[in-house]
Structures are given as C-alpha cells and as structure tokens.
Scaffold this motif. Structure first.
Motif, PDB file in Angstrom:
ATOM      1  N   MET A  45       0.842  -1.202   0.000  1.00 17.48           N
ATOM      2  CA  MET A  45       0.000   0.000   0.000  1.00 17.48           C
ATOM      3  C   MET A  45       0.865   1.235   0.000  1.00 17.48           C
ATOM      4  O   MET A  45       2.043   1.191   0.405  1.00 17.48           O
ATOM      5  CB  MET A  45      -0.895   0.005   1.248  1.00 17.48           C
ATOM      6  CG  MET A  45      -1.930  -1.090   1.294  1.00 17.48           C
ATOM      7  SD  MET A  45      -3.089  -0.887   2.667  1.00 17.48           S
ATOM      8  CE  MET A  45      -4.130   0.433   2.062  1.00 17.48           C
ATOM      9  N   GLY A  46       0.284   2.320  -0.437  1.00 17.89           N
ATOM     10  CA  GLY A  46       0.991   3.590  -0.398  1.00 17.89           C
ATOM     11  C   GLY A  46       0.247   4.620  -1.210  1.00 17.89           C
ATOM     12  O   GLY A  46      -0.681   4.273  -1.951  1.00 17.89           O
ATOM     13  N   CYS A  50       3.789   6.397  -5.510  1.00 16.73           N
ATOM     14  CA  CYS A  50       4.884   5.962  -4.633  1.00 16.73           C
ATOM     15  C   CYS A  50       5.707   4.840  -5.247  1.00 16.73           C
ATOM     16  O   CYS A  50       6.728   4.459  -4.685  1.00 16.73           O
ATOM     17  CB  CYS A  50       4.320   5.515  -3.284  1.00 16.73           C
ATOM     18  SG  CYS A  50       3.432   3.954  -3.348  1.00 16.73           S
ATOM     19  N   LYS A  52       4.296   1.723  -6.378  1.00 15.48           N
ATOM     20  CA  LYS A  52       3.741   0.376  -6.154  1.00 15.48           C
ATOM     21  C   LYS A  52       3.608  -0.396  -7.467  1.00 15.48           C
ATOM     22  O   LYS A  52       4.037  -1.545  -7.588  1.00 15.48           O
ATOM     23  CB  LYS A  52       2.351   0.470  -5.514  1.00 15.48           C
ATOM     24  CG  LYS A  52       2.234   1.392  -4.333  1.00 15.48           C
ATOM     25  CD  LYS A  52       0.853   1.258  -3.707  1.00 15.48           C
ATOM     26  CE  LYS A  52      -0.272   1.750  -4.608  1.00 15.48           C
ATOM     27  NZ  LYS A  52      -0.194   3.182  -4.849  1.00 15.48           N
ATOM     28  N   HIS A 207      -4.941   0.376  -2.845  1.00 22.52           N
ATOM     29  CA  HIS A 207      -5.259   1.497  -1.963  1.00 22.52           C
ATOM     30  C   HIS A 207      -6.260   1.063  -0.910  1.00 22.52           C
ATOM     31  O   HIS A 207      -6.517   1.773   0.037  1.00 22.52           O
ATOM     32  CB  HIS A 207      -5.950   2.624  -2.764  1.00 22.52           C
ATOM     33  CG  HIS A 207      -5.004   3.534  -3.468  1.00 22.52           C
ATOM     34  ND1 HIS A 207      -5.114   3.801  -4.802  1.00 22.52           N
ATOM     35  CD2 HIS A 207      -3.948   4.218  -3.017  1.00 22.52           C
ATOM     36  CE1 HIS A 207      -4.134   4.645  -5.167  1.00 22.52           C
ATOM     37  NE2 HIS A 207      -3.420   4.904  -4.090  1.00 22.52           N
ATOM     38  N   SER A 220       4.069  -1.033   3.542  1.00 21.93           N
ATOM     39  CA  SER A 220       3.770   0.351   3.186  1.00 21.93           C
ATOM     40  C   SER A 220       4.935   0.901   2.379  1.00 21.93           C
ATOM     41  O   SER A 220       6.100   0.684   2.722  1.00 21.93           O
ATOM     42  CB  SER A 220       3.573   1.199   4.442  1.00 21.93           C
ATOM     43  OG  SER A 220       2.467   0.714   5.168  1.00 21.93           O
ATOM     44  N   ARG A 222       6.543   4.333   0.242  1.00 20.88           N
ATOM     45  CA  ARG A 222       6.497   5.777   0.012  1.00 20.88           C
ATOM     46  C   ARG A 222       7.747   6.173  -0.743  1.00 20.88           C
ATOM     47  O   ARG A 222       8.849   5.729  -0.372  1.00 20.88           O
ATOM     48  CB  ARG A 222       6.411   6.522   1.354  1.00 20.88           C
ATOM     49  CG  ARG A 222       6.155   8.012   1.223  1.00 20.88           C
ATOM     50  CD  ARG A 222       6.206   8.702   2.593  1.00 20.88           C
ATOM     51  NE  ARG A 222       5.165   8.204   3.471  1.00 20.88           N
ATOM     52  CZ  ARG A 222       3.896   8.664   3.472  1.00 20.88           C
ATOM     53  NH1 ARG A 222       3.535   9.622   2.642  1.00 20.88           N
ATOM     54  NH2 ARG A 222       3.021   8.171   4.315  1.00 20.88           N
ATOM     55  N   ASP A 228       7.402   0.578   5.947  1.00 18.70           N
ATOM     56  CA  ASP A 228       6.846  -0.160   7.068  1.00 18.70           C
ATOM     57  C   ASP A 228       6.428  -1.541   6.592  1.00 18.70           C
ATOM     58  O   ASP A 228       6.127  -1.733   5.416  1.00 18.70           O
ATOM     59  CB  ASP A 228       5.636   0.596   7.643  1.00 18.70           C
ATOM     60  CG  ASP A 228       5.214   0.005   8.987  1.00 18.70           C
ATOM     61  OD1 ASP A 228       6.100  -0.515   9.706  1.00 18.70           O
ATOM     62  OD2 ASP A 228       4.008   0.072   9.309  1.00 18.70           O
ATOM     63  N   GLU A 229       6.439  -2.443   7.508  1.00 13.17           N
ATOM     64  CA  GLU A 229       5.983  -3.793   7.178  1.00 13.17           C
ATOM     65  C   GLU A 229       5.296  -4.373   8.398  1.00 13.17           C
ATOM     66  O   GLU A 229       5.809  -4.322   9.516  1.00 13.17           O
ATOM     67  CB  GLU A 229       7.173  -4.660   6.795  1.00 13.17           C
ATOM     68  CG  GLU A 229       6.769  -6.021   6.251  1.00 13.17           C
ATOM     69  CD  GLU A 229       7.955  -6.792   5.723  1.00 13.17           C
ATOM     70  OE1 GLU A 229       8.846  -6.160   5.090  1.00 13.17           O
ATOM     71  OE2 GLU A 229       8.008  -8.002   5.929  1.00 13.17           O
TER      72      GLU A 229
END
Lengths: 248, 613
Positions: A45-46, A50, A52, A207, A220, A222, A228-229
């Motif tokens: 997600m992001g 970003c 993805k 999303h 995550s 960005r 982040d995970e």
C-alpha cells in the motif's frame, strides 16, 4: 526486511527503477528488498505515485530494473532476454490489472484460454481449463459473453481466471478493485480469499484496506521505498476481516 | 454561408495538423490524376511534330490517289473543284524492290519534279532533292534501314544513289503510310502460313525519284498510279471535302484528308494513350484502396471532434460534410496538380517520329480534360471516404465525446480456427479479424497491382517479340516501353506506400492487444511475426487473385475495348505467374518487416498504462 528463507518464490534485492536524468530524475523504486514465500499473500500500500505499480511490473518481468536483482523460484529474471522473460511470464506469473485489459472481441472463455494457447496447450485442453476457471470464479454461465456485456466485477473475475490459467507460481494484482463498486469489490475480495486459502502466492498492490486485510503481510511504500511492514496475524481471520464483511 | 466557412476552416486546420497524412492522400490521388491527364493530352502533344512538318513542307489538305492511269482526268477535275485553291501533281507512283546494305524492302517510288512544288514539297534534312540517278528517302524509312546520303541502292535491280533524306506531311511516316499503288499493301507482321499474295507490298517505304526515273523503272504506263496534292481554301473542311466526293466507280480517286494522315501519324500516341488509360484505371482503383485505409484511420482519430460538433448542434449531414470537406479539398488540389504535371511531362513521354520534324509541345488543357480529371479525383475520394464519414456522423454523441475507440470486430469462426494454429499464426489471424475491412482493402490493393504487372508482362513480351505486328520500329517500341514503365513505376510505388501505411495502421491499432499478449507470455518475435503475417497472408491472397482472375479479366477487358487480337499475344507462363506471386509476397514481407518489428517491441507497461489512461 522479512526473511522467508528457503521457501521464497519471489525475491528482490536492492531493486531500483529510475526515469529521466539530472534535475528530472525520478526514483520510482529505490532500493527495495523483498522476499515472498510460497503461498503467502503480500499487500503493498501507499499513496499514488509511490512506485507500487512499478514495483509490481519489475517483479513480474514486465519492465527492466535500473539496478538490483529479481529472482523467481530461485532464478534471476532481471538479466534475461525478452524471449525468456515472455516464457517465464506465461508459465510462472499471472497478472491482474486495474483496467482488466480483456480483449474486447473475445468472449470470456476465449479471453481466459488465451494464456494457455500462448503457452502451447492444445485448444481442447485450454478450453477445458478456461471453463473450469470460469466456474471457479462463478462465471460459467457468462462464458460466451463479450466483455462489453459483463459488469466491471465480472470482467475482473474473468481477468483473475485468465491469470490462473497456466497455474502460475505467483499472481501479481495491480489495484484489482480500483475500478469496481463496493459489491464487485467484495466479490473480488472473496476470490482472493479463496486463492489465498488454496495456497496461491499473491502480491497485491492496493489502496483499499479491505483488500490489504486479506494479506499475510502488509508493506507500506512511500517515494519508491518500503517504509513499514506489518505481519497481519491470521490474515482474514483477524478483526479486520470481520470489519470488511468477510466473516460470517 | 457560415456552415460552409466552418467546414472549410475545420478542413484546412485538420490538414495542417496532420501534414504527412495529407501529403500521402494527395500523392495517392495525384498518381491517378497525373496518369489520366497524360492519357488524355498525349495525342494532342504528339500532334505538334506533324503540325510543324505540315507547315515546313506546305503539306496538302487532301491527297488524291488513282491507281488507274485511265482515270487521270478524274484527278485533274479535282484540281478545279470548288474549294480547291492550289495543287501539285499528278505524280506517278510505282511499286519496286529496294536493296540497300544487304537488306531488301518494298517501296512506293514517287516521281517528282526537280523544281520545288507549291503544295507538298518534302523538306530535306540531309542532302539534296531528286536528280536523275538519285533517290531521296523518307526520313523514318531511311532510319529504319540505316540509309545515309551517298549510299548505293538498287531499285528493281537498277542502281541509284541516295542523294537526300526528307520528311513529308502528305503521308504518315514509316512504318505507317498510305497505299498508293494498284498492287496493294499490307502492314505489320505476317504469319508464314497467311497465304498472302506475293504481289502485295509488305510494309513499303516511300522514296522519291525524278519522273523520268520512275518511268524507266516501269516502262508499262498501265502499272503506274498517280497522286495529286490539293490545298483548300479552308483546311478545316478537308475531311468534309474528302467525304463529299464519293467515288463514282471503284477506280475513282481515293481522297485522304490531312486529319486522317495526322491520325495515322500519331497512331503511336494513340497506343501510348491506351497504355496510360490502363495505368490510370489501375491507379484510380489503387488510390481508392489507399485512401480508404488512410481516411478510415483519420476519421477514427477525429471521434472527439465529431462528438463536439454534434454536441453543439451539428446534424449528422453537417458532420459528414465537414469530414468530407477536407478530403474534397485534397482531391481538388490533386486534380490541379495532376493536370499540371501531366501536361508538362507529356512531351517527355512522346518523342517525335523520325519521319517528322519538331518536338512535342505542352498541350493545352481543355475544359473537358480538366472536368474529367477533376471528376475522377472527386469520385475516387468520395468512394473512399463516404462510408467512414457517414459512420462517424451517425455515431453516438456521448461515445464520441468520450473518444471511445471503435471496438474491434469479432469474427467468431476466424478466432476458433486460429486457436488451432501456432502462436504467430494464431495472433496474426486475430489481428486480421479485428479489422476485416482493412484486410480486404489490402488484398484489393495487391490484386490491382499484380493484375497491372500481369498486363505489363504481356505487353512487354508482345513488344519485344512482335513489334512489327503492331507496326512499330525499334524507336517506337522503346517509346511504348517507356510509357509502360512510367505507370508501372507509379503503380508499384503507390502499392508499396499502401502496404507500409496499412502495416503502420495495423501496428497502431493493435498496440493494446500486442502489449497485453506480451504480458500474457507471447515473445516479441511472436508478436512481430504475427503483425507481419497479418500483412503477408492477405498479400498472398491478393497476388493470387491478381493473377487469376484479376489479370485474365483485365486482359480480356482491354482486348474487348481496344478490339485487340488476343491470339497474337503470349500469356505469362505458369512459372512467370508463380514468380510474380512469390516476388509480391517477399516484397510485402520486406516492406512490413520494420513496422512489424517495432510493433512487437513497444514497451508493455507504457502501452498498457497509456490505454488505461
């Protein structure tokens, strides 16, 4: 960084993709490390832009990285030729796109069997497999329909069936519910839930938190990098699953 | 008025926006209009040398011939007929056998005075006029037998010397010519088993001697015929004069007007004209096919504009008119350009006969020529554009505003068959099935081109092996070959452009499906091969149709229109036909290789994302 060790089906190390140069340089993917185990569902997600979708294209061999490595089932795919990449895609990777990308002049069953025909299967075997998959996604009654006669959710289910046609090692889904209404989104969610339970390895860019809730891991992203995970305990058996209506 | 201005403004702006496509449209139509103009004006251009010769020699308005000396009084009466203001002759003419440099030829030997005549005084281009023992040779005949001043010749075994070479407007140049002798003449190639009477003169040339020498050749006055040249008060009445003086008996004088002589003197240009008309017809058909592909793509790209026009109140007929306007504009420009180029190049195509002086001039463009060429240009354009324009005008306004691409056609049986084929052929058949109309146009274009090649092969073989059958010498055969080459080159160039345009249109139209197919596992080579095969397979079909029935039908039509004798020509052999088909397929494969390769290697993600956007 998660380490799924010897059962990694998809692995990336220092993956980079840049566009432009000088002041116009854009780092779409910037030094990503990733391990995805067999049967694992990973959601990425992001915010928009970003990186993805670019990451997904690199993992599936649709695009070439500017640096780093990608390995599929222990074999590097970032340095092989276009022909080998195509052969890899037809047998090891299934794609699901946000825009469905179905052939408008082919019926649902003809769209699904196309991957198998490209892989060299006999027409009869390809058709049989396509009909089985359409039944699995609940569209066997729509097999002879053109995409224009199908709803958005039905089209995406046809696209999912197509992605499964050659029993891929991994299914890569790019915003699979991005163009769907809520009801259709739930249908697709249930399909992914079913795929996860059957042991299919999935990487889903999304999303949508509801989709993410079906995953084993949530990454995550960005500005081209992982920030982040989170390991989601029990996947859809957690509270998030109930909130999105996937629990009875 | 406002709508006309609107249509014109939109047409001009759209043409400016896509200049390359506008140029291609212009070239396609201009190929047909230029060839048609050449066909229509060539004969007028070829008439100039005859006019120059007529002026230089005081050419007669009417040539009167009698083969019976007893009817000489009939000739002399003509000299004082109403409307006749001058004459020369009567001059004796006798048949003879001429031998020069080991070659033997029949001739018509005319006796002339050493003093210049007031009517028809042949103009010397070498040497001097007739004298005893001296023969003056008609220029085209001298060229054919390679005779020069000073060469010794014999006439019926009597020795003479060539003292001059001259041109005349009283008779068409060799190998044409009027028959002035009682023995009769035959022209062209004669089959060995034709059973032609030996006394007939075969392709006789014209020579001038003194009257005394002619009488020495034929002491029997009964075997000599006579020629008189007449000048009329009104040369334009020459044909009417000839028609109004019917023969009272079979031996009465035969009258030939200067217009009839000019007609035969420009016979080569008439055959040039027929060749060019064939070329113009083929180019016109090919232009329709080319335009249909180009216009179809352009109108598809104007979907949004159509939606805007309809959203602001444009009726379907106004929308169709606006769409047609830009192509009508191109057609008018192409017609004007074709008229200009055609009339300027006509003199280059038709060289003067060796038997005439002066060169072909730029012929005037008559209203009928301009009208016909413009009508053809507009006709080709309307036929090619009316269907896409009307379809676009009738499309849904909402869909047009959304710029929705026209969905590809579904051809179920082709899709089913393709599933059984190897991947490149599977993809190729599906590419073709998406736009069947474009495939049909491609097949038609190739068939038209190959049928033209088929005709060119027949004509070239005929000119090479049997030039005299058409009554031509080497220089004239070369001119006919040159004309044939001109329209063949134009046809092949237009066909090549057509093939490349169709391939590019196919590649662009299949961007999404090519990218998707590659995402699903097709290799770039498989996609490139499919895009190429989608052109080569129709080319094969078109080449076969172009040979049969296309070439056969075209040849039969040409024979029917021209009254030709198909038994005299050799049709291309089986291996020649196979070679044409194979060469066509190879050329199309070569032309389409680059666009197909590029189409199979476009970046997948960019293409899919662009289509999604």
């Amino acid at each position: 960084m998660s380490n799924v060790g010897d059962t990694s089906v998809l692995r990336a190390r220092g993956l980079r993709k840049v566009y432009g140069k000088g002041e116009g340089l854009v780092r779409a993917v910037d030094g990503v490390d990733l391990d995805i185990g067999t049967g694992e569902t990973v959601a990425v997600m992001g915010p928009s832009g970003c990186g993805k979708s670019t990451l997904l294209h690199l993992l599936g061999g649709l695009d070439r990285p500017s640096g780093g490595e990608v390995s599929l089932n222990g074999r590097r795919i970032d340095d092989i030729g276009e022909k080998a990449l195509a052969r890899m895609r037809r047998s090891a990777v299934g794609f699901v796109f946000q825009a469905f990308h179905l052939m408008e002049e082919l019926t649902a069953v003809e769209n699904v069997e196309l991957s198998a025909l490209l892989a060299g299967r006999s027409p009869r075997a390809a058709r049989r497999r396509a009909e089985e998959l359409l039944e699995r996604v609940g569209l066997v009654g729509r097999a002879r329909f053109l995409p224009s006669a199908l709803s958005g959710g039905q089209r995406q289910r046809v696209a999912i069936a197509r992605a499964l046609s050659n029993e891929p090692l991994v299914v890569l889904a790019d915003e699979p519910t991005g163009n769907l209404d809520s009801a259709a989104t739930l249908d697709v969610l249930r399909l992914f839930e079913g795929l996860h339970e059957s042991g299919q390895t999935l990487v889903i860019v999304t999303h949508d938190a509801r989709i993410a809730a079906t995953a084993d891991r949530l990454i995550s992203m960005r500005d081209g990098a992982f920030v982040d995970e989170t390991r989601l305990s029990g996947g859809t058996t957690g509270q998030l699953g109930a909130l999105v209506g996937l629990e009875d | 008025m406002g709508r006309i201005l609107l249509g014109g403004r939109l047409a001009v702006r759209d043409l400016r926006r896509r200049r390359i496509e506008a140029a291609l449209l212009l070239l396609a139509i201009m190929a047909a209009t230029t060839t048609l103009t050449l066909a229509l004006v060539l004969r007028d251009a070829a008439s100039d040398p005859y006019q120059s010769t007529r002026e230089a020699t005081n050419g007669p308005d009417v040539v009167a011939t009698t083969i019976k000396p007893t009817e000489l009084s009939g000739l002399e009466k003509l000299a004082s007929a109403p409307g006749v203001i001058g004459h020369s002759g009567p001059y004796p003419v006798t048949p003879a056998k001429l031998q020069a440099s080991g070659r033997t030829s029949d001739v018509q030997a005319m006796g002339r005075d050493a003093a210049p005549a007031s009517v028809d005084q042949p103009k010397l281009i070498q040497g001097s006029w007739v004298s005893d023992g001296g023969v003056v040779v008609e220029a085209a005949f001298a060229g054919a037998l390679d005779m020069r001043v000073g060469d010794p010749v014999t006439l019926d075994g009597r020795s003479f010397e060539v003292v001059g070479v001259a041109v005349t407007a009283a008779m068409p140049p060799y190998p044409g010519g009027s028959c002035l002798v009682a023995a009769g003449c035959i022209r062209g190639a004669i089959p060995a088993d034709a059973g032609v009477p030996a006394r007939l003169l075969h392709n006789p040339g014209l020579v001038w001697l003194t009257q005394a020498d002619v009488r020495r050749l034929k002491p029997d006055p009964g075997s000599v015929s006579y020629v008189m040249n007449l000048t009329l008060a009104d040369p334009d009445e020459a044909q009417a004069f000839a028609d109004a003086t019917p023969p009272q008996s079979p031996d009465a004088p035969f009258l030939e007007s200067w217009e009839e002589i000019r007609q035969e003197a420009t016979e080569l240009a008439k055959d040039d004209q027929i060749l060019l008309l064939i070329g113009a017809w083929l180019l016109g058909l090919l232009a329709v096919a080319s335009l249909s592909v180009l216009v179809g793509g352009r109108i598809a790209d104007q979907t949004r504009r159509v939606g805007l026009l309809k959203a602001v109140g444009g009726t379907p007929s106004l929308v169709a008119a606006v769409l047609l306007a830009e192509y009508v504009l191109v057609a008018i420009v192409a017609a004007a350009a074709g008229l200009a180029v055609g009339s300027l190049t006509a003199p280059l195509l038709t060289g003067p006969s060796a038997g005439l002086i002066g060169s072909a001039g730029t012929p005037p463009i008559t209203m009928s020529t301009a009208g016909l060429v413009t009508a053809v240009a507009l006709g080709v354009t309307v036929v090619a554009t009316v269907v896409p324009a009307v379809r676009a005008a009738r499309s849904s306004t909402v869909n047009a505003l959304a710029d929705s691409a026209r969905p590809p056609r579904r051809t179920g049986w082709l899709i089913a068959i393709s599933a059984r084929l190897p991947v490149p052929l599977l993809l190729a058949l599906r590419v073709a099935a998406r736009r069947l109309r474009r495939v049909v146009l491609g097949v038609a274009g190739i068939a038209i081109t190959v049928s033209g090649i088929y005709i060119a092969l027949i004509l070239n073989t005929f000119l090479t092996t049997q030039p005299l059958a058409a009554g031509y010498d080497d220089a004239q055969v070369e001119e006919l070959r040159r004309v044939l080459l001109v329209w063949m080159v134009i046809l092949l160039c237009l066909a090549a452009v057509n093939a490349i345009v169709i391939t590019w249109a196919t590649v662009l139209d299949n961007r999404h499906s090519s990218a998707l197919t590659r995402a699903l596992g097709a290799t770039p080579d498989e996609v490139s091969a499919a895009l190429a095969a989608a052109q080569v397979l129709p080319a094969l079909a078109g080449a076969i149709l172009g040979v049969f029935p296309g070439g056969f039908a075209l040849f039969a039509a040409i024979n029917a229109i021209t009254g030709g004798d198909s038994d005299r020509v050799t049709l291309p052999s089986l291996w020649q036909r196979l070679a044409v088909v194979l060469a066509t397929v190879l050329v199309v494969a070569a032309l389409t290789a680059v666009p197909a390769r590029l189409g199979g290697r476009r970046p997948v993600t960019e293409t899919l994302q662009a289509e999604h956007a």
